[in-house]
Design a protein around this motif. Structure first.
Motif, PDB file in Angstrom:
ATOM      1  N   LYS A  48       0.832  -1.209   0.000  1.00 15.31           N
ATOM      2  CA  LYS A  48       0.000   0.000   0.000  1.00 15.31           C
ATOM      3  C   LYS A  48       0.867   1.259   0.000  1.00 15.31           C
ATOM      4  O   LYS A  48       0.529   2.251  -0.652  1.00 15.31           O
ATOM      5  N   TRP A  49       2.001   1.223   0.717  1.00 16.14           N
ATOM      6  CA  TRP A  49       2.886   2.385   0.751  1.00 16.14           C
ATOM      7  C   TRP A  49       3.503   2.630  -0.623  1.00 16.14           C
ATOM      8  O   TRP A  49       3.624   3.773  -1.061  1.00 16.14           O
ATOM      9  N   VAL A  50       3.880   1.559  -1.282  1.00 16.31           N
ATOM     10  CA  VAL A  50       4.468   1.688  -2.625  1.00 16.31           C
ATOM     11  C   VAL A  50       3.398   2.165  -3.605  1.00 16.31           C
ATOM     12  O   VAL A  50       3.650   3.050  -4.432  1.00 16.31           O
ATOM     13  N   GLN A  51       2.189   1.587  -3.511  1.00 16.23           N
ATOM     14  CA  GLN A  51       1.093   2.024  -4.380  1.00 16.23           C
ATOM     15  C   GLN A  51       0.789   3.502  -4.167  1.00 16.23           C
ATOM     16  O   GLN A  51       0.610   4.250  -5.130  1.00 16.23           O
ATOM     17  N   THR A  52       0.727   3.907  -2.913  1.00 16.87           N
ATOM     18  CA  THR A  52       0.449   5.311  -2.604  1.00 16.87           C
ATOM     19  C   THR A  52       1.548   6.213  -3.158  1.00 16.87           C
ATOM     20  O   THR A  52       1.257   7.257  -3.766  1.00 16.87           O
ATOM     21  N   GLY A  53       2.795   5.812  -2.992  1.00 15.41           N
ATOM     22  CA  GLY A  53       3.914   6.584  -3.536  1.00 15.41           C
ATOM     23  C   GLY A  53       3.858   6.664  -5.050  1.00 15.41           C
ATOM     24  O   GLY A  53       4.107   7.725  -5.642  1.00 15.41           O
ATOM     25  N   PHE A  54       3.506   5.550  -5.689  1.00 17.27           N
ATOM     26  CA  PHE A  54       3.389   5.520  -7.148  1.00 17.27           C
ATOM     27  C   PHE A  54       2.293   6.467  -7.613  1.00 17.27           C
ATOM     28  O   PHE A  54       2.480   7.254  -8.541  1.00 17.27           O
ATOM     29  N   ILE A  55       1.144   6.408  -6.947  1.00 16.38           N
ATOM     30  CA  ILE A  55       0.009   7.249  -7.321  1.00 16.38           C
ATOM     31  C   ILE A  55       0.353   8.725  -7.122  1.00 16.38           C
ATOM     32  O   ILE A  55       0.105   9.559  -7.994  1.00 16.38           O
ATOM     33  N   LEU A  56       0.939   9.050  -5.971  1.00 17.08           N
ATOM     34  CA  LEU A  56       1.320  10.437  -5.716  1.00 17.08           C
ATOM     35  C   LEU A  56       2.369  10.916  -6.718  1.00 17.08           C
ATOM     36  O   LEU A  56       2.310  12.051  -7.198  1.00 17.08           O
ATOM     37  N   GLY A  57       3.320  10.048  -7.041  1.00 12.00           N
ATOM     38  CA  GLY A  57       4.322  10.387  -8.050  1.00 12.00           C
ATOM     39  C   GLY A  57       3.702  10.598  -9.422  1.00 12.00           C
ATOM     40  O   GLY A  57       4.061  11.529 -10.152  1.00 12.00           O
ATOM     41  N   LEU A  58       2.759   9.741  -9.769  1.00 12.84           N
ATOM     42  CA  LEU A  58       2.060   9.863 -11.047  1.00 12.84           C
ATOM     43  C   LEU A  58       1.259  11.162 -11.102  1.00 12.84           C
ATOM     44  O   LEU A  58       1.311  11.896 -12.093  1.00 12.84           O
ATOM     45  N   LEU A  59       0.545  11.460 -10.021  1.00 10.24           N
ATOM     46  CA  LEU A  59      -0.234  12.701  -9.976  1.00 10.24           C
ATOM     47  C   LEU A  59       0.674  13.926 -10.028  1.00 10.24           C
ATOM     48  O   LEU A  59       0.410  14.879 -10.764  1.00 10.24           O
ATOM     49  N   ALA A  60       1.758  13.904  -9.256  1.00 10.89           N
ATOM     50  CA  ALA A  60       2.703  15.032  -9.256  1.00 10.89           C
ATOM     51  C   ALA A  60       3.326  15.193 -10.641  1.00 10.89           C
ATOM     52  O   ALA A  60       3.429  16.319 -11.158  1.00 10.89           O
ATOM     53  N   GLY A  61       3.726  14.086 -11.234  1.00  9.84           N
ATOM     54  CA  GLY A  61       4.298  14.144 -12.588  1.00  9.84           C
ATOM     55  C   GLY A  61       3.313  14.680 -13.606  1.00  9.84           C
ATOM     56  O   GLY A  61       3.674  15.479 -14.476  1.00  9.84           O
ATOM     57  N   SER A  62       2.061  14.266 -13.488  1.00 12.86           N
ATOM     58  CA  SER A  62       1.023  14.750 -14.405  1.00 12.86           C
ATOM     59  C   SER A  62       0.798  16.247 -14.234  1.00 12.86           C
ATOM     60  O   SER A  62       0.675  16.980 -15.216  1.00 12.86           O
ATOM     61  N   ILE A  63       0.764  16.702 -12.989  1.00 21.00           N
ATOM     62  CA  ILE A  63       0.560  18.130 -12.731  1.00 21.00           C
ATOM     63  C   ILE A  63       1.739  18.945 -13.259  1.00 21.00           C
ATOM     64  O   ILE A  63       1.554  19.963 -13.933  1.00 21.00           O
ATOM     65  N   VAL A  64       2.955  18.472 -12.988  1.00 14.65           N
ATOM     66  CA  VAL A  64       4.151  19.173 -13.482  1.00 14.65           C
ATOM     67  C   VAL A  64       4.134  19.209 -15.011  1.00 14.65           C
ATOM     68  O   VAL A  64       4.401  20.246 -15.630  1.00 14.65           O
ATOM     69  N   PHE A  65       3.782  18.075 -15.627  1.00 17.89           N
ATOM     70  CA  PHE A  65       3.720  18.003 -17.092  1.00 17.89           C
ATOM     71  C   PHE A  65       2.697  18.989 -17.642  1.00 17.89           C
ATOM     72  O   PHE A  65       2.978  19.737 -18.585  1.00 17.89           O
ATOM     73  N   VAL A  70      -5.875   7.955 -18.092  1.00 16.78           N
ATOM     74  CA  VAL A  70      -4.701   7.091 -17.901  1.00 16.78           C
ATOM     75  C   VAL A  70      -4.335   7.021 -16.425  1.00 16.78           C
ATOM     76  O   VAL A  70      -4.004   5.943 -15.904  1.00 16.78           O
ATOM     77  N   ALA A  71      -4.416   8.152 -15.714  1.00 13.60           N
ATOM     78  CA  ALA A  71      -4.103   8.151 -14.282  1.00 13.60           C
ATOM     79  C   ALA A  71      -5.080   7.268 -13.510  1.00 13.60           C
ATOM     80  O   ALA A  71      -4.670   6.490 -12.649  1.00 13.60           O
ATOM     81  N   ILE A  72      -6.359   7.364 -13.836  1.00 13.52           N
ATOM     82  CA  ILE A  72      -7.357   6.522 -13.165  1.00 13.52           C
ATOM     83  C   ILE A  72      -7.087   5.049 -13.443  1.00 13.52           C
ATOM     84  O   ILE A  72      -7.137   4.214 -12.548  1.00 13.52           O
ATOM     85  N   ARG A  73      -6.764   4.734 -14.694  1.00  8.91           N
ATOM     86  CA  ARG A  73      -6.472   3.333 -15.047  1.00  8.91           C
ATOM     87  C   ARG A  73      -5.195   2.843 -14.370  1.00  8.91           C
ATOM     88  O   ARG A  73      -5.121   1.700 -13.931  1.00  8.91           O
ATOM     89  N   ALA A  74      -4.198   3.719 -14.279  1.00 13.10           N
ATOM     90  CA  ALA A  74      -2.925   3.324 -13.669  1.00 13.10           C
ATOM     91  C   ALA A  74      -3.080   3.060 -12.182  1.00 13.10           C
ATOM     92  O   ALA A  74      -2.398   2.196 -11.630  1.00 13.10           O
ATOM     93  N   VAL A  75      -3.967   3.809 -11.542  1.00  9.91           N
ATOM     94  CA  VAL A  75      -4.189   3.616 -10.112  1.00  9.91           C
ATOM     95  C   VAL A  75      -4.652   2.194  -9.862  1.00  9.91           C
ATOM     96  O   VAL A  75      -4.178   1.525  -8.953  1.00  9.91           O
TER      97      VAL A  75
END
Length: 195
Positions: A96-113, A142-147
């Motif tokens: 769950k910690w890795v999933q949460t980190g992945f999701i937060l990283g994906l969201l942060a990356g998407s926002i930065v992009f 894509v973010a929803i699917r990746a989650v």
């Protein structure tokens, strides 16, 4: 920790390349991605300033990648590999910690992009706003699917007036991009035509 060969054996048992969405709508979506990618690439090598051409080229490459991914379902391969790796390395119970980190990283990356895209395209938004909006739809999808969380999957697979939410997000995003591309291609053709 188990040997790397155990991870690959586990992965081979859990995932094999298959058609991800063999339905009619799946193939319609693949065709929509492919046509939009080709037309976007054509626009990338047409008239316009450098930032605009770079935007269209990046978008064409993204659409081409999503075309391939739509039927190969490569995110499932990534999920299967991560599951096998986590079991082999002994952190599956704490995933769950890795999933949460992945999701937060994906969201942060998407926002930065998206912010970087907005800054890069700020002078060109009059010509590209519809495609940028379509890209936001696709990025969200894509973010929803990746989650891959169960309740998000239920949401995007639900219907609204007989239309699945994932079709609205995915085909809506593609449609916005395609509308923008076609408008610019038609406009440039009219401008290039002799009087």
């Amino acid at each position: 920790m188990k040997p790397v060969t155990d991870v690959w054996t586990c992965f081979d048992d859990r995932w094999s390349p298959t058609i991800g969405d063999p339905s009619v709508m799946g193939w319609v979506t693949v065709a929509a991605y492919a046509v939009t990618a080709v037309l976007t690439a054509r626009l990338a090598f047409g008239p316009g300033g450098r930032p605009e051409r770079v935007f269209w080229l990046m978008l064409a490459l993204l659409l081409a990648a999503l075309t391939v991914n739509k039927q190969l379902d490569l995110q499932s391969a990534l999920t299967a590999f991560a599951r096998c790796l986590s079991k082999a390395q002994g952190w599956y119970e704490n995933r769950k910690w890795v999933q949460t980190g992945f999701i937060l990283g994906l969201l942060a990356g998407s926002i930065v992009f998206l912010v970087a895209l907005g800054v890069m395209m700020r002078r060109h938004l009059r010509r590209t706003w519809c495609a940028v909006l379509g890209l936001v739809f696709l990025t969200g999808f894509v973010a929803i699917r990746a989650v891959g969380f169960h309740h998000f999957d239920i949401l995007i697979k639900s219907d609204f007036a007989g239309i699945r939410i994932n079709w609205l997000l995915e085909l809506g995003g593609i449609g916005l991009i395609l509308a923008n591309v076609l408008a610019l291609l038609i406009t440039s053709r009219k401008m290039a035509a002799p009087d």
